[in-house]
Design a protein around this motif. Structure first.
Motif, PDB file in Angstrom:
ATOM      1  N   UNK A  76      21.939  21.699 -21.571  1.00 20.73           N
ATOM      2  CA  UNK A  76      23.347  22.045 -21.381  1.00 20.73           C
ATOM      3  C   UNK A  76      23.528  23.568 -21.358  1.00 20.73           C
ATOM      4  N   UNK A  77      22.942  24.259 -22.343  1.00 22.92           N
ATOM      5  CA  UNK A  77      23.043  25.717 -22.415  1.00 22.92           C
ATOM      6  C   UNK A  77      22.448  26.353 -21.148  1.00 22.92           C
ATOM      7  N   UNK A  78      21.264  25.885 -20.742  1.00 20.28           N
ATOM      8  CA  UNK A  78      20.621  26.437 -19.547  1.00 20.28           C
ATOM      9  C   UNK A  78      21.447  26.206 -18.288  1.00 20.28           C
ATOM     10  N   UNK A  79      22.181  25.114 -18.244  1.00 15.28           N
ATOM     11  CA  UNK A  79      23.042  24.827 -17.089  1.00 15.28           C
ATOM     12  C   UNK A  79      24.088  25.931 -16.922  1.00 15.28           C
ATOM     13  N   UNK A  80      24.701  26.346 -18.040  1.00 16.05           N
ATOM     14  CA  UNK A  80      25.697  27.430 -17.979  1.00 16.05           C
ATOM     15  C   UNK A  80      25.035  28.785 -17.697  1.00 16.05           C
ATOM     16  N   UNK A  81      23.814  28.974 -18.196  1.00 17.81           N
ATOM     17  CA  UNK A  81      23.076  30.204 -17.896  1.00 17.81           C
ATOM     18  C   UNK A  81      22.799  30.272 -16.402  1.00 17.81           C
ATOM     19  N   UNK A  82      22.272  29.177 -15.851  1.00 16.74           N
ATOM     20  CA  UNK A  82      21.874  29.149 -14.447  1.00 16.74           C
ATOM     21  C   UNK A  82      23.054  29.239 -13.490  1.00 16.74           C
ATOM     22  N   UNK A  83      24.213  28.692 -13.873  1.00 21.30           N
ATOM     23  CA  UNK A  83      25.357  28.782 -12.948  1.00 21.30           C
ATOM     24  C   UNK A  83      26.101  30.107 -13.085  1.00 21.30           C
TER      25      UNK A  83
END
Length: 184
Positions: free
Chosen positions: A46-53
């Motif tokens: 979940x955290x990486x999803x916000x980092x990547x977007x």
């Protein structure tokens, strides 16, 4: 020589820590978070999803309580809420504790309500851990460098914004300028 070569090849075959690391640059400096992907796969993803977007960029640490925690990732510097993906399942029973320098998912009173906001513990806050059937707050990472930046956040005076019902808001915005994966 053969033994040296054999030893070298053996050492090269050893697994290297595969834990993802994320660099967070704020207007106060940079810190690095190492994710506990094995024990907290849902929260880490979940955290990486916000980092990547890229949507953490331009958000602030909107709640800072010295001796407790610094919370951010959900509002821009004008205190406008950023949009979120669907809430995730609470992983607070993963065996990770809300210890000093750990990073955890912020949520409402509903256990499975975490979306994009996270917090960093200033001290051991084990009262936030799951206890028996009572859910806690899911730890998913730890600050492995730059904790002095987190400590600097606690030096900024805070205020209450009554019109929004927000307390402990830093008077000087602490802006997340960039967030990037530096090891995956």
């Amino acid at each position: 020589m053969r033994r040296l070569l054999s030893t070298l090849l053996f050492c090269l075959a050893l697994p290297v820590s595969a834990a993802p690391q994320v660099s967070v640059t704020t207007n106060l400096g940079e810190f690095v978070i190492e994710l506990e992907q094995e024990k907290a796969p849902i929260s880490s993803e979940n955290f990486l999803r916000y980092v990547e977007d890229g949507s953490y960029e331009g958000t602030i640490f909107h709640r800072v309580i010295p001796g407790f925690m610094a919370q951010g990732g959900g509002f821009d510097k004008d205190l406008k809420r950023r949009s979120s993906y669907e809430p995730i399942k609470n992983e607070s029973t993963n065996g990770l504790s809300n210890a000093k320098a750990t990073v955890a998912m912020a949520r409402t009173q509903a256990p499975d309500s975490a979306t994009r906001q996270f917090y960093i513990n200033y001290q051991n806050n084990t009262f936030l851990d799951a206890k028996g059937s009572q859910p806690g707050y899911a730890v998913f990472g730890i600050v492995v460098s730059g904790f002095a930046v987190i400590e600097k956040m606690a030096e900024i005076p805070t205020t209450t914004i009554r019109s929004m019902g927000m307390k402990d808001v830093p008077e000087q915005p602490i802006v997340i300028e960039s967030v990037k994966i530096i090891k995956n």
